[in-house]
Design a protein around this motif. Structure first.
Motif, PDB file in Angstrom:
ATOM      1  N   HIS A 100       0.493  -1.295   0.225  1.00 13.68           N
ATOM      2  CA  HIS A 100       0.192   0.214   0.093  1.00 13.68           C
ATOM      3  C   HIS A 100       1.283   1.706  -0.003  1.00 13.68           C
ATOM      4  N   SER A 101       0.306   1.907  -0.459  1.00 14.03           N
ATOM      5  CA  SER A 101       1.070   3.776  -0.800  1.00 14.03           C
ATOM      6  C   SER A 101       2.625   3.577  -1.210  1.00 14.03           C
ATOM      7  N   LEU A 102       2.776   2.598  -2.439  1.00 14.91           N
ATOM      8  CA  LEU A 102       3.595   2.230  -2.606  1.00 14.91           C
ATOM      9  C   LEU A 102       4.344   3.382  -3.703  1.00 14.91           C
ATOM     10  N   VAL A 103       3.963   4.509  -3.628  1.00 10.39           N
ATOM     11  CA  VAL A 103       4.150   5.640  -4.807  1.00 10.39           C
ATOM     12  C   VAL A 103       5.024   6.797  -3.626  1.00 10.39           C
ATOM     13  N   ILE A 104       4.319   6.644  -1.979  1.00 12.34           N
ATOM     14  CA  ILE A 104       4.821   7.694  -1.371  1.00 12.34           C
ATOM     15  C   ILE A 104       6.305   6.931  -0.552  1.00 12.34           C
ATOM     16  N   GLU A 105       5.555   5.846  -0.005  1.00 13.51           N
ATOM     17  CA  GLU A 105       6.598   5.371   0.983  1.00 13.51           C
ATOM     18  C   GLU A 105       7.515   4.335  -0.330  1.00 13.51           C
ATOM     19  N   GLY A 106       7.637   4.489  -1.136  1.00 14.63           N
ATOM     20  CA  GLY A 106       8.212   3.971  -2.136  1.00 14.63           C
ATOM     21  C   GLY A 106       9.246   5.084  -2.659  1.00 14.63           C
ATOM     22  N   ALA A 107       9.136   6.542  -1.851  1.00 11.46           N
ATOM     23  CA  ALA A 107       9.873   7.500  -2.233  1.00 11.46           C
ATOM     24  C   ALA A 107      10.296   7.866  -0.834  1.00 11.46           C
ATOM     25  N   THR A 132      11.904  -1.953  -4.010  1.00 13.94           N
ATOM     26  CA  THR A 132      10.887  -1.979  -3.100  1.00 13.94           C
ATOM     27  C   THR A 132       9.478  -2.232  -3.588  1.00 13.94           C
ATOM     28  N   LEU A 133       9.452  -2.409  -4.611  1.00 19.94           N
ATOM     29  CA  LEU A 133       7.972  -3.026  -5.422  1.00 19.94           C
ATOM     30  C   LEU A 133       8.277  -3.975  -5.495  1.00 19.94           C
ATOM     31  N   ALA A 134       9.237  -4.547  -5.829  1.00 18.71           N
ATOM     32  CA  ALA A 134       9.536  -6.482  -6.434  1.00 18.71           C
ATOM     33  C   ALA A 134       9.430  -6.534  -4.955  1.00 18.71           C
ATOM     34  N   VAL A 135       9.806  -6.987  -3.886  1.00 20.56           N
ATOM     35  CA  VAL A 135       9.776  -6.930  -2.012  1.00 20.56           C
ATOM     36  C   VAL A 135       8.254  -7.184  -1.832  1.00 20.56           C
ATOM     37  N   ARG A 136       7.783  -5.654  -1.760  1.00 19.43           N
ATOM     38  CA  ARG A 136       5.910  -5.427  -1.772  1.00 19.43           C
ATOM     39  C   ARG A 136       4.811  -6.446  -2.100  1.00 19.43           C
ATOM     40  N   ILE A 137       5.151  -6.025  -3.450  1.00 19.57           N
ATOM     41  CA  ILE A 137       4.155  -6.061  -4.631  1.00 19.57           C
ATOM     42  C   ILE A 137       4.349  -7.691  -4.725  1.00 19.57           C
ATOM     43  N   GLY A 138       5.663  -8.335  -4.602  1.00 17.21           N
ATOM     44  CA  GLY A 138       6.051 -10.076  -4.927  1.00 17.21           C
ATOM     45  C   GLY A 138       5.859 -10.922  -3.938  1.00 17.21           C
ATOM     46  N   SER A 139       6.239  -9.658  -2.747  1.00 16.13           N
ATOM     47  CA  SER A 139       5.875 -10.367  -0.714  1.00 16.13           C
ATOM     48  C   SER A 139       3.775 -10.927  -0.710  1.00 16.13           C
ATOM     49  N   GLY A 140       3.909  -9.426  -1.061  1.00 15.64           N
ATOM     50  CA  GLY A 140       1.816  -9.604  -1.108  1.00 15.64           C
ATOM     51  C   GLY A 140       1.215 -10.609  -1.705  1.00 15.64           C
ATOM     52  N   LEU A 141       1.975 -10.753  -3.230  1.00 17.08           N
ATOM     53  CA  LEU A 141       0.786 -12.024  -4.049  1.00 17.08           C
ATOM     54  C   LEU A 141       1.705 -13.286  -2.705  1.00 17.08           C
ATOM     55  N   ILE A 142       2.710 -13.560  -2.545  1.00 10.57           N
ATOM     56  CA  ILE A 142       3.426 -14.965  -2.572  1.00 10.57           C
ATOM     57  C   ILE A 142       2.113 -15.760  -0.857  1.00 10.57           C
ATOM     58  N   LEU A 143       2.153 -14.548  -0.672  1.00  9.02           N
ATOM     59  CA  LEU A 143       1.489 -14.510   0.964  1.00  9.02           C
ATOM     60  C   LEU A 143      -0.176 -14.546   0.621  1.00  9.02           C
ATOM     61  N   ALA A 144      -0.398 -14.055  -0.312  1.00  9.84           N
ATOM     62  CA  ALA A 144      -2.225 -14.697  -0.593  1.00  9.84           C
ATOM     63  C   ALA A 144      -2.269 -15.690  -1.159  1.00  9.84           C
ATOM     64  N   VAL A 145      -0.781 -16.405  -2.166  1.00  7.32           N
ATOM     65  CA  VAL A 145      -0.883 -17.532  -2.536  1.00  7.32           C
ATOM     66  C   VAL A 145      -1.491 -18.624  -1.186  1.00  7.32           C
ATOM     67  N   LEU A 146      -0.216 -18.222  -0.772  1.00  8.37           N
ATOM     68  CA  LEU A 146       0.352 -19.540   0.175  1.00  8.37           C
ATOM     69  C   LEU A 146      -1.377 -19.399   0.892  1.00  8.37           C
ATOM     70  N   PHE A 147      -2.223 -18.762   1.492  1.00  4.37           N
ATOM     71  CA  PHE A 147      -2.881 -18.666   2.348  1.00  4.37           C
ATOM     72  C   PHE A 147      -4.510 -19.278   1.358  1.00  4.37           C
ATOM     73  N   SER A 148      -4.214 -18.687   0.330  1.00  2.00           N
ATOM     74  CA  SER A 148      -5.662 -19.119  -0.880  1.00  2.00           C
ATOM     75  C   SER A 148      -5.540 -20.465  -0.546  1.00  2.00           C
ATOM     76  N   GLY A 207       9.465  -2.055   4.881  1.00  3.13           N
ATOM     77  CA  GLY A 207       7.797  -2.328   3.914  1.00  3.13           C
ATOM     78  C   GLY A 207       7.426  -3.596   4.332  1.00  3.13           C
ATOM     79  N   LEU A 208       7.785  -3.963   4.751  1.00  7.84           N
ATOM     80  CA  LEU A 208       6.467  -5.170   4.840  1.00  7.84           C
ATOM     81  C   LEU A 208       5.528  -5.577   6.024  1.00  7.84           C
ATOM     82  N   CYS A 209       6.807  -5.285   6.738  1.00  8.54           N
ATOM     83  CA  CYS A 209       5.844  -5.181   8.510  1.00  8.54           C
ATOM     84  C   CYS A 209       6.116  -4.143   9.438  1.00  8.54           C
TER      85      CYS A 209
END
Length: 322
Positions: free
Chosen positions: A110-117, A129-145, A266-268
């Motif tokens: 979330h808030s990737l533009v501001i927090e990425g800056a 920043t984008l790879a770690v946060r978007i990638g981690s979000g997708l990995i977590l979502a797939v895992l729990f799904s 960024g993740l936590c």
């Protein structure tokens, strides 16, 4: 008063200087990023991104229209994403599992533009920043799904316990909201700077470093970053990174530790406020809190240990001004 306490004036001057430097750094980063996000939204980029994310949502067992919620959250913040979810949820019914999966995506990315800056100002590249946060979000979502689907967990209907406040439309309402946010950031940041000075003066800083030493050793991060890490975890990436920028520029924290701390936060980060917000949508607490924390610790520990084994590699952190 200053004559009776000769060390008070330089101390207060130093605190004011630290506050001014940290706040001005954040303003220079956040203000252009905030305006850029508003312009992108006005041009319809958010709607386009929401449509593009529709197939991803379906793969995760979520309705495609929830792609707009994640798109809004990534570009703006969790509050705006919640407002988008409230609009889409009218007449719809989602399970606790679905809201928990959506909540993980919103919390991690979330808030990737501001927090990425903000992260870029510490020397961490945008693409990392984008790879770690978007990638981690997708990995977590797939895992729990997969876990929820395989074991049939959390299939009961979610209870929405939140309703957005009506805000003034248009650029004027948006501008007033941003001014209020910047004022609160100044108040909170000032309090944090003073608190860190007091903790250092009382010797509590060393105690906190000792208490956090097991976590910092696990993450392979030096103890100098302990206080900033805990501030970021509890309050948010912008506050933690705002203080981190000053520490980096003064040479108190190494570039390696800076990268690991920024990736970890960024993740936590903002574990109290952000977690409570997603709980109001009907998510499961264990999933969105402990699932995120454990994953963040595991990922950053792996990154840190891989780095230690590859010391001969060139430093991946560029000059923040480049």
């Amino acid at each position: 008063m200053f004559s009776r306490f000769p060390h008070l004036q330089p101390t207060l001057a130093g605190i004011a200087q630290d506050i001014g430097r940290a706040y001005w750094t954040l303003i220079k980063i956040m203000l252009p990023a905030t305006i850029a996000v508003k312009l992108l939204d006005s041009l319809g980029f958010t709607q386009w991104l929401g449509v593009a994310l529709g197939p991803v949502m379906e793969l995760l067992g979520l309705p495609s229209e929830l792609g707009l919620v994640w798109a809004v959250t990534m570009l703006t913040n969790i509050y705006t994403g919640m407002a988008a979810f409230y609009t889409l949820s009218v007449g719809q019914e989602y399970t606790v599992a679905q809201i928990s999966i959506l909540g993980l995506l919103m919390l991690v990315a979330h808030s990737l533009v501001i927090e990425g800056a903000v992260a870029k100002a510490t020397g961490v590249r945008w693409r990392l920043t984008l790879a770690v946060r978007i990638g981690s979000g997708l990995i977590l979502a797939v895992l729990f799904s997969q876990i929820f689907s395989h074991f049939g967990l959390l299939q009961q209907p979610a209870q929405l316990m939140w309703q957005p406040q009506v805000s003034e439309p248009g650029w004027l309402g948006w501008g007033l909201a941003q001014l209020k946010l910047l004022a609160w950031i100044f108040v909170i940041l000032s309090s944090l700077v003073v608190m860190m000075r007091v903790l250092r003066w009382l010797g509590v800083e060393r105690v906190l470093q000792q208490l956090l030493s097991p976590l910092m050793r696990c993450l392979t991060i030096g103890k100098e970053a302990s206080n900033i890490t805990i501030i970021g975890m509890l309050l948010g990436l912008s506050y933690g990174a705002g203080l981190l920028i000053n520490e980096v520029r003064s040479g108190h924290i190494s570039k390696r530790d800076t990268l690991l701390v920024v990736c970890f936060l960024g993740l936590c980060h903002s574990l109290i406020e952000d977690t409570l917000l997603i709980l109001l949508l009907g998510a499961d607490l264990s999933t969105i809190l402990w699932g995120r924390v454990i994953f963040a610790i595991a990922l950053i520990t792996a990154m840190g240990r891989i780095w230690l084994k590859s010391r001969h590699c060139p430093d991946p952190l560029p000059n923040p001004d480049s």
